[in-house]
Design a protein around this motif. Structure first.
Motif, PDB file in Angstrom:
ATOM      1  N   SER B 106       5.038   4.040   0.271  1.00  0.00           N
ATOM      2  CA  SER B 106       4.267   2.937   0.863  1.00  0.00           C
ATOM      3  C   SER B 106       3.867   1.920  -0.209  1.00  0.00           C
ATOM      4  CB  SER B 106       3.011   3.468   1.564  1.00  0.00           C
ATOM      5  OG  SER B 106       3.379   4.278   2.654  1.00  0.00           O
ATOM      6  N   LEU B 108       5.641   1.163  -2.795  1.00  0.00           N
ATOM      7  CA  LEU B 108       6.859   0.380  -3.023  1.00  0.00           C
ATOM      8  C   LEU B 108       7.050  -0.673  -1.930  1.00  0.00           C
ATOM      9  CD1 LEU B 108       9.539   0.513  -4.879  1.00  0.00           C
ATOM     10  CD2 LEU B 108      10.534   1.660  -2.923  1.00  0.00           C
ATOM     11  N   ILE B 109       6.774  -0.276  -0.690  1.00  0.00           N
ATOM     12  CA  ILE B 109       6.975  -1.182   0.435  1.00  0.00           C
ATOM     13  C   ILE B 109       5.914  -2.275   0.468  1.00  0.00           C
ATOM     14  CG2 ILE B 109       7.108  -1.313   2.971  1.00  0.00           C
ATOM     15  CD1 ILE B 109       9.311   0.365   1.649  1.00  0.00           C
ATOM     16  N   GLU B 110       4.678  -1.883   0.157  1.00  0.00           N
ATOM     17  CA  GLU B 110       3.554  -2.792   0.417  1.00  0.00           C
ATOM     18  C   GLU B 110       3.090  -3.580  -0.799  1.00  0.00           C
ATOM     19  OE1 GLU B 110       0.547  -0.361   2.205  1.00  0.00           O
ATOM     20  OE2 GLU B 110       1.888   0.240   3.830  1.00  0.00           O
ATOM     21  N   HIS B 111       3.453  -3.114  -1.975  1.00  0.00           N
ATOM     22  CA  HIS B 111       2.936  -3.754  -3.190  1.00  0.00           C
ATOM     23  C   HIS B 111       3.518  -5.161  -3.358  1.00  0.00           C
ATOM     24  CE1 HIS B 111       2.811  -3.844  -7.873  1.00  0.00           C
ATOM     25  NE2 HIS B 111       1.742  -4.415  -7.368  1.00  0.00           N
ATOM     26  N   ARG B 112       2.648  -6.109  -3.424  1.00  0.00           N
ATOM     27  CA  ARG B 112       3.083  -7.475  -3.709  1.00  0.00           C
ATOM     28  C   ARG B 112       2.393  -7.962  -4.959  1.00  0.00           C
ATOM     29  NH1 ARG B 112       3.698 -10.391   1.864  1.00  0.00           N
ATOM     30  NH2 ARG B 112       4.253  -8.590   3.140  1.00  0.00           N
ATOM     31  N   ALA B 171       5.105   4.970   7.323  1.00  0.00           N
ATOM     32  CA  ALA B 171       3.884   4.253   7.724  1.00  0.00           C
ATOM     33  C   ALA B 171       3.297   4.833   9.018  1.00  0.00           C
ATOM     34  CB  ALA B 171       4.177   2.765   7.894  1.00  0.00           C
TER      35      ALA B 171
END
Lengths: 214, 214
Positions: B106, B108-112, B171
């Protein structure tokens, strides 16, 4: 700012929803606050909390409306199209819709209710209702004796593939990995998946007549 | 807490990475702070900032290692498998890996990276390198005269479908929409897509001999 009384409760509710939607479309949800929304409409933050239990409730309503709009567009896209074109049209509509509302779509993808509160039943129902158009378009493509369970599974598989690809695109993560547009990959996914379904029904044990094959 | 000098710079760096990884695996990144990480290893927050420019840099390193691990597992999964089983094995490995590290996945997917800073080139390279195993397993399945460009496109399409479906699952969003497990939908996606590829190559204009078909 004090509370003004020029709006009915219902008008105020719609004002709050519209202001929040436009803030999100502009700037996303990072740093979104009741104070900012209240400032937009000229009311106090307390007014928001009279109408909505908390910010998450308000966001769920905005997400629900987004889902309603998408569902409506999906249904319209599938109408009047030949059977074998319906799934590609659904997919293209789904993709286009999310690209037209990238910030609100990211909200839908990323919003989590804190503290492990379950999402309300009506919200789950709305998400699930997105699947019905996918089941409906698969119906005339699959063999007549395909079980409802298998049809349900295929609908969920292709929905999840489209949804996943779409979300990668709205999060600007597709560009990291490819110079293909999201639309090209969606088309590839849907057309190849459809060809695979037709192959498995025509090569399978089914003896039912094949319907609406290209 | 003052800085201790019992660790070399390299040891300290690894300590910080290990502590942060275990905090994320336990609790996710909500509320993750330099202070909390420093407390875990008995150093001051300042020590972290001597080693890493900021928390985002540290998180990118953790993401990079996750990508390295996944890539290694993908390569191993495809080895020694018959050609037509390689893609399903890749997909199952991808799915299982993400389910085993849901919080880091998550991340990796969500980190901005805030402030529209671009991610570093080495990071993009690592993401892209995940695609190579998918291209490699498609090679013996596709017609010999399939263009490299078409193979690249198919690899990206099926990767994006698997990745999207996997991310829905980590998720906890798949359960909202279906009682099918993520693994069942991944299998459906991959097997049907493969059947579609074989159908289009055997029905297409290609006259090249078909390789490794089932």
């Amino acid at each position: 700012m004090g509370r003004r009384s020029i709006h009915t409760q219902e008008e105020l509710r719609e004002l709050i929803i519209a202001a929040t939607t436009s803030i999100i479309d502009e700037a996303g949800i990072d740093g979104l606050s009741a104070r900012e929304i209240a400032k937009h409409i000229g009311y106090s933050p307390g007014t928001l909390y009279n109408m909505f239990e908390n910010l998450d409730d308000l966001l769920l309503i905005i997400e629900a409306r987004l889902l309603d709009d998408l569902r409506q567009q999906l249904i319209e896209a599938a109408q009047n199209a030949p059977a074998h074109e319906r799934l590609p049209r659904l997919a293209a509509t789904y993709f286009e819709f999310t690209q037209n509302h990238p910030k609100r779509w990211s909200l839908l993808i990323e919003h989590r209710i804190p503290g492990n509160h379950p999402v309300p039943d009506w919200y789950e129902d709305k998400i699930s209702s997105l699947l019905q158009p996918f089941e409906d378009v698969l119906d005339p493509i699959l063999d007549a004796d395909t079980s409802p369970e298998t049809r349900r599974q295929h609908a969920r598989t292709i929905w999840a593939g489209i949804h996943g690809l779409t979300s990668l695109s709205t999060a600007n993560k597709l560009a990291t990995i490819t110079n293909h547009s999201g639309q090209v990959l969606i088309d590839d996914l849907v057309m190849t998946y459809l060809a695979g379904l037709q192959r498995s029904t025509s090569h399978g044990v089914s003896t039912a007549p094949q319907k609406e094959k290209r």
